[in-house]
Design a protein around this motif. Structure first.
Motif, short mmCIF file in Angstrom:
data_model
loop_
_atom_site.label_atom_id
_atom_site.label_comp_id
_atom_site.label_asym_id
_atom_site.label_seq_id
_atom_site.Cartn_x
_atom_site.Cartn_y
_atom_site.Cartn_z
N TYR A 570 -72.62 -29.63 -60.57
CA TYR A 570 -72.93 -31.32 -60.79
C TYR A 570 -71.38 -31.95 -60.90
O TYR A 570 -71.07 -32.59 -61.44
CB TYR A 570 -72.45 -31.50 -62.82
CG TYR A 570 -74.20 -30.92 -63.41
CD1 TYR A 570 -75.18 -31.87 -63.24
CD2 TYR A 570 -74.11 -29.29 -64.29
CE1 TYR A 570 -75.80 -30.72 -63.72
CE2 TYR A 570 -75.39 -28.90 -64.67
CZ TYR A 570 -76.62 -30.11 -64.24
OH TYR A 570 -77.48 -28.85 -64.49
N THR A 573 -74.25 -35.95 -56.85
CA THR A 573 -75.14 -36.61 -56.81
C THR A 573 -75.87 -37.08 -56.07
O THR A 573 -75.75 -37.80 -54.97
CB THR A 573 -74.51 -38.13 -58.06
OG1 THR A 573 -73.83 -37.90 -59.04
CG2 THR A 573 -76.23 -38.70 -58.23
N TRP A 589 -76.67 -33.83 -59.77
CA TRP A 589 -77.19 -35.23 -60.44
C TRP A 589 -78.25 -35.88 -59.55
O TRP A 589 -77.97 -36.42 -58.17
CB TRP A 589 -76.01 -36.18 -60.78
CG TRP A 589 -75.45 -35.89 -62.41
CD1 TRP A 589 -73.83 -35.63 -61.88
CD2 TRP A 589 -75.77 -35.16 -63.41
NE1 TRP A 589 -73.51 -34.78 -62.72
CE2 TRP A 589 -74.35 -34.71 -64.47
CE3 TRP A 589 -76.45 -35.67 -64.64
CZ2 TRP A 589 -74.11 -34.47 -65.90
CZ3 TRP A 589 -76.24 -35.72 -65.37
CH2 TRP A 589 -75.21 -34.72 -65.93
N TYR A 590 -79.27 -36.59 -60.98
CA TYR A 590 -80.11 -37.47 -60.09
C TYR A 590 -80.45 -38.92 -60.43
O TYR A 590 -80.07 -39.23 -61.40
CB TYR A 590 -81.64 -37.54 -59.76
CG TYR A 590 -82.42 -38.01 -59.15
CD1 TYR A 590 -83.56 -38.41 -60.42
CD2 TYR A 590 -82.72 -38.13 -57.49
CE1 TYR A 590 -84.60 -39.50 -60.01
CE2 TYR A 590 -83.81 -39.29 -57.09
CZ TYR A 590 -84.78 -40.00 -58.35
OH TYR A 590 -85.45 -40.55 -57.45
N ILE A 616 -70.10 -43.85 -59.93
CA ILE A 616 -71.09 -42.30 -59.52
C ILE A 616 -70.45 -41.72 -59.79
O ILE A 616 -69.13 -41.23 -59.26
CB ILE A 616 -71.99 -42.36 -58.99
CG1 ILE A 616 -73.25 -43.41 -58.53
CG2 ILE A 616 -72.92 -40.87 -59.15
CD1 ILE A 616 -74.12 -43.19 -57.42
N THR A 618 -68.97 -38.47 -59.96
CA THR A 618 -68.80 -37.35 -59.38
C THR A 618 -68.30 -37.77 -58.34
O THR A 618 -68.12 -38.75 -57.34
CB THR A 618 -71.02 -36.69 -59.07
OG1 THR A 618 -71.09 -38.32 -58.74
CG2 THR A 618 -71.58 -37.07 -60.57
N VAL A 621 -71.66 -37.99 -53.40
CA VAL A 621 -72.64 -39.00 -53.66
C VAL A 621 -73.13 -38.78 -52.07
O VAL A 621 -72.73 -39.33 -51.57
CB VAL A 621 -72.22 -40.07 -53.96
CG1 VAL A 621 -73.15 -41.01 -54.51
CG2 VAL A 621 -71.27 -40.54 -55.16
N VAL A 692 -72.69 -41.11 -68.20
CA VAL A 692 -74.42 -40.22 -67.30
C VAL A 692 -75.58 -40.94 -67.85
O VAL A 692 -75.71 -41.52 -67.18
CB VAL A 692 -74.21 -38.78 -67.44
CG1 VAL A 692 -75.29 -38.07 -67.37
CG2 VAL A 692 -73.15 -38.24 -66.17
N TYR A 697 -79.22 -41.98 -65.58
CA TYR A 697 -78.87 -39.97 -64.64
C TYR A 697 -79.86 -39.19 -65.02
O TYR A 697 -80.16 -39.56 -66.35
CB TYR A 697 -77.79 -39.82 -65.17
CG TYR A 697 -76.52 -40.49 -63.81
CD1 TYR A 697 -76.45 -40.06 -62.88
CD2 TYR A 697 -75.85 -40.92 -63.99
CE1 TYR A 697 -75.23 -39.75 -61.70
CE2 TYR A 697 -74.98 -41.68 -62.86
CZ TYR A 697 -75.12 -40.71 -62.12
OH TYR A 697 -73.56 -41.57 -60.86
#
Length: 698
Positions: A570, A573, A589-590, A616, A618, A621, A692, A697
């Motif tokens: 996590y 992404t 994450w997607y 995003i 995170t 990416v 999220v 997400y």
């Protein structure tokens, strides 16, 4: 040079096989009681007794694992600790249920010896040199007792070669292509759902195979995608071993068992049987259910012969396991219960004793084999479309093959036709049966096998006229019938050879042939079997491993696996098409590519915890762009829309790279490009990833 991906597959396969042997074979040998030895079989009782013990343990642990994992997932406490505790509680329960009760005397004896040794060691009265010599002598004596003879070693090597080739053929496609099929993506999502304590993610579906794999995943710590890739080889090898065990029991001959196992494990890839071989998009859960089918009938016929309750219990556990893995194969297993009764009445020693116990056990298998489907229905879940067809529903070309299966049985599968002609051989006494007088279980098993194959073939042939083509003329039913045909051919070969051997032996006794010729008989059989296998390999049609239809590029699956290995869970992404989501579940994450293009602009995109709508949240990416849109049946309808999205992602990455210095190309080839945006990690609230759910997400 061997690629790193192939090395990963081989290492994962080795790890899975090792843990399977530990959990399903080694540990049960020490914690579960052994079934009764029963009757000797054609002078090879020791070997078959060992196989009985191994398969009894595999069936019991498989049954318990499926039940325990289902219950733990439903309770929401499924993890390594709870699964281990479940096994421990099971062991204690089985100890109390033994007729002799909890072996307190044995435990007290071990404890007393341990305390005595400790006191002697403190008083320096232990002669360590003498103790080491005693233990060394005991170890050497144990090794001598366990060392197999030359005959056993050679037969074991021959079986190992058949298993190795069978597993290699089933892993060949996996080692050459990392991408999944659409069916495998569903299986991956369900397998990951169990890890996340979610049952029936897309609806009510047989989860037995996935609970077994999830149990292995809990101990191996393998990625679910890699475990699913190597599961094809494991289930194939397990099914080949099951055929070998059943034929060995029904015929009493190792050469027949080896040839029958090789028919299914190797020569089905020559397209000599309908419905076989099972390729990666079809193997789970069908082939795993087939692995438990024949051993269950072996235990059932042994109960009808010996009337030992343990064999009925094993048959019960095996049937429930098959029902929870694949309901249609479970129905075939129950048909074996029905046909075993007249077979044992005529050819065995069963005279109606234990009918009530059989009836209660059969009713219990139906109830317990469907209990988790009922629980899912009570929980408001809907059935997955056409659950009996399972993986055979995925491609239109399989539907076309289904329509012509009755003709296939007669015209394109000569070995299946030969198996039908060989059925009368199974109704006769074997060459050693009249001499031994103790082969009732094997005789009843042979007749049961013949009757089930004959009934299955009739159902398939008549299905078009009866309107049952969707079930009984399916590729799944053809695969079940072909597995039975392999077993019938192996047993029929054993019957013929046993008759010839019996006549030669009697001729030798009357003609006073040298006795050393009798001692060489097993080696002569092995040489003849190897010669037959070699001839079949030369004369058979070429072995073909057809590639299944994929849903994406191999490089995408491989690189997502690399990303998972490189980063903590996590903290990353992936942006791209929907087929990537099952690979990412539970680890990262997607974000769907279309949503990404609609909500983020390359000139304003940034990483700012104070303004999460701009970026995003995170550290890493990864944007996966397909230069050439992958054409597959699953993407054909939305091909233009997907091409537009990929072009938009390509333009977005080019525009972002011109105005930012934190983007690099992570991977690129002729088909795809993976762009990596790295944000320096800024402090945020521990365990919280802002925005999220609000921003799409999954």
């Amino acid at each position: 040079m061997v690629s790193s991906y192939v090395i990963r597959v081989l290492l994962a396969a080795t790890k899975v096989v090792a843990w399977f042997c530990i959990i399903f074979i080694l540990l049960p040998r020490h914690i579960l009681s052994a079934p009764p030895q029963g009757l000797s079989v054609s002078g090879r009782a020791g070997k078959i007794k060992r196989e009985n013990r191994v398969w009894a343990d595999v069936v019991r642990i498989g049954f318990y694992t499926i039940i325990i994992v289902h219950l733990l997932v439903l309770a929401g406490i499924y993890d390594l600790l709870s699964l281990t505790a479940g096994y421990a509680l099971l062991y204690l329960l089985l100890l109390f249920l033994r007729p002799e009760g909890l072996p307190r005397a044995g435990m007290e004896r071990v404890f007393t010896r341990f305390v005595t040794f400790g006191l002697d060691a403190l008083e320096r009265r232990v002669r360590y040199g003498e103790l080491v010599r005693q233990r060394w002598n005991s170890l050497k004596a144990w090794i001598r007792r366990q060392t197999p003879s030359l005959d056993q070693i050679l037969w074991g090597l021959a079986l190992f070669w058949v298993l190795l080739v069978s597993i290699y053929l089933r892993l060949y496609e996996t080692m050459n292509h990392a991408a999944f099929t659409p069916a495998s993506y569903s299986h991956l999502k369900w397998l990951k759902g169990l890890t996340r304590r979610e049952l029936y993610v897309d609806g009510i579906y047989p989860y037995g195979a996935f609970t077994l794999l999830s149990g292995l995943k809990t101990f191996t710590f393998l990625d679910e995608a890699m475990l699913l890739r190597v599961a094809q080889g494991l289930t194939g090898g397990l099914t080949v071993a099951a055929i070998h065990f059943a034929i060995h029991h029904f015929s009493g001959r190792r050469d027949a068992a080896l040839l029958g196992a090789s028919l299914y494990g190797i020569f089905t890839f020559a397209q000599t049987f309908p419905g076989l071989p099972l390729y990666p998009n079809e193997a789970l859960p069908l082939e795993m259910a087939l692995a438990f089918l024949l051993p269950t009938w072996v235990f059932l016929t042994r109960y009808l012969t010996e009337r030992e309750p343990v064999w009925l219990g094993l048959a019960f556990q095996g049937t429930v396991t098959v029902l929870l893995i694949h309901p249609l194969v479970g129905a075939v297993t129950l048909a074996g219960w029905v046909l075993a009764l007249p077979a044992s009445l005529i050819y065995g020693r069963w005279r109606g004793h234990g009918t009530l116990q059989m009836t209660l056990a059969a009713v219990g298998t139906v109830i317990l084999g469907n209990i988790f489907y009922v629980i899912g229905h009570l929980g408001g879940r809907e059935l997955v479309e056409n659950p009996l067809a399972l993986t055979g529903q995925m491609w239109e070309r399989w539907i076309e093959e289904t329509a012509r299966l009755p003709d296939t049985l007669a015209s394109e599968a000569p070995l299946f036709f030969v198996a039908l002609l060989a059925i009368p051989l199974l109704l006769l006494l074997g060459g050693d049966d009249d001499a031994q007088g103790a082969r009732y279980s094997a005789r009843a098993g042979r007749v049961t096998l013949a009757l089930v194959l004959l009934g299955t073939a009739i159902l398939i042939e008549a299905s078009q006229q009866l309107g049952w083509s969707k079930v009984f003329a399916s590729r799944i039913m053809a695969a079940v019938a072909s597995l039975l045909a392999c077993a019938v051919l192996g047993v029929a070969y054993g019957m013929v050879v046993s008759w010839v051997s019996a006549r030669v032996r009697r001729f030798g006794e009357t003609r006073f042939l040298p006795k050393n010729l009798t001692s060489l008989h097993p080696l002569i059989n092995l040489g003849a079997t190897i010669a037959i296998l070699s001839t079949m390999l030369v004369a058979s049609p070429p072995l073909m491993v057809k590639g299944a239809s994929k849903a994406g590029y191999d490089a995408v699956a491989i690189k997502i696996y690399d990303i998972k290995e490189e980063h903590l869970a996590y903290t990353w992404t992936v942006v791209g098409v929907g087929e990537m989501l099952p690979h990412i579940l539970g680890r990262g994450w997607y974000l769907n590519g279309e949503y990404f293009l609609q909500n983020y602009a390359p000139d304003t995109y940034c990483y700012d915890p104070e303004q999460p709508e701009l970026g995003i949240p995170t550290e890493h990416v990864y944007i996966i762009v397909e230069k050439n849109v992958y054409a597959a049946p699953s993407t054909a309808k939305g091909l233009y829309q997907r091409d537009t999205m990929e072009q938009g992602l390509w333009d977005w990455c080019k525009a972002y790279g011109q105005s930012h210095d934190n983007m690099t190309i992570y991977y690129e080839d002729n088909d795809i490009a993976i762009y990596h945006i790295h944000h320096p990690l800024l402090p945020v609230e521990p365990g919280v990833v802002p925005g999220v759910k609000e921003r799409g997400y999954e």
